[in-house]
Design a protein around this motif. Structure first.
Motif: not given
Length: 201
Positions: A86-88, A90-91, A122-124, A127, A133, A135
């Motif tokens: 997930t994005q979190q 990756v952060k 971080i932000e998407k 996609k 994806v 970021y």
């Protein structure tokens, strides 16, 4: 001084790779950029939750604060036995990684830093497919390979999922320079070369 800094950095990254094959698998170019490969979790972040391998390419000016390509580099991390990130996550990956790297390298070089000041936003960005994806990120870290002063890094991370092999690849490029700077042309070329040479959906 340059050789001493490079040796410290490679020492921090390489404690766990004695006897391992150092041949480039993911980042074969540019050959004039310093290369390193090590297993995950890295020795500087022992609580890192992923296993796999990482390859890095450091720009010629990576360890020279006055250089236009200072702290500019790329890495590919292959994370084994997982099929999503997930994005979190990756952060959290970047936060754990850079806190550990800054703390360990600062200790090796007798620098005083506050790792609580290491921050990641971080932000998407986009996609591109179900399995990829991109970021955008900004990292507040420390220049622990020079004088330990704070450094703000612009970064882009491609998270690419190989469902068949149950692996994820993080393709990371970064520089303190604005994305309009020439160094980003080189970083994007490295990113593209990895995808063309290694990635099969």
């Amino acid at each position: 001084m340059k050789n001493e800094i490079i040796l410290v950095f490679l020492f921090v990254l390489s404690l766990a790779v004695k006897g391992q094959d150092k041949k480039a698998e993911f980042l074969t170019e540019p050959s004039r950029w310093e290369f390193e490969r090590f297993p995950l979790p890295p020795t500087f972040a022992p609580n890192f939750p992923y296993k796999g391998v990482e390859e890095l390419r450091f720009s010629p000016g990576m360890f020279k604060k006055e250089a236009p390509d200072y702290f500019s580099y790329a890495f590919v991390a292959r994370l084994d036995s997982i099929s999503s990130i997930t994005q979190q996550e990756v952060k959290d990956y970047l936060l754990s990684y850079f806190k550990g790297l800054c703390a360990s390298t600062a200790k090796q070089r007798n620098l005083s830093i506050d790792t609580s000041q290491v921050k990641v936003s971080i932000e998407k960005k986009i996609k591109t497919s179900a399995n990829e994806v991109i970021y955008s990120a900004v990292l507040n870290v420390f220049g622990v390979f020079t004088d330990g002063a704070p450094v703000t890094l612009n970064a882009e991370i491609k998270a690419m999922t190989d469902l068949r092999a149950k692996k994820i690849y993080l393709v990371f490029i970064t520089s303190p320079q604005k994305r309009t700077d020439n160094i980003w042309k080189q970083l994007y070329a490295i990113q593209h070369a990895f995808i063309m040479a290694n990635w099969n959906e």
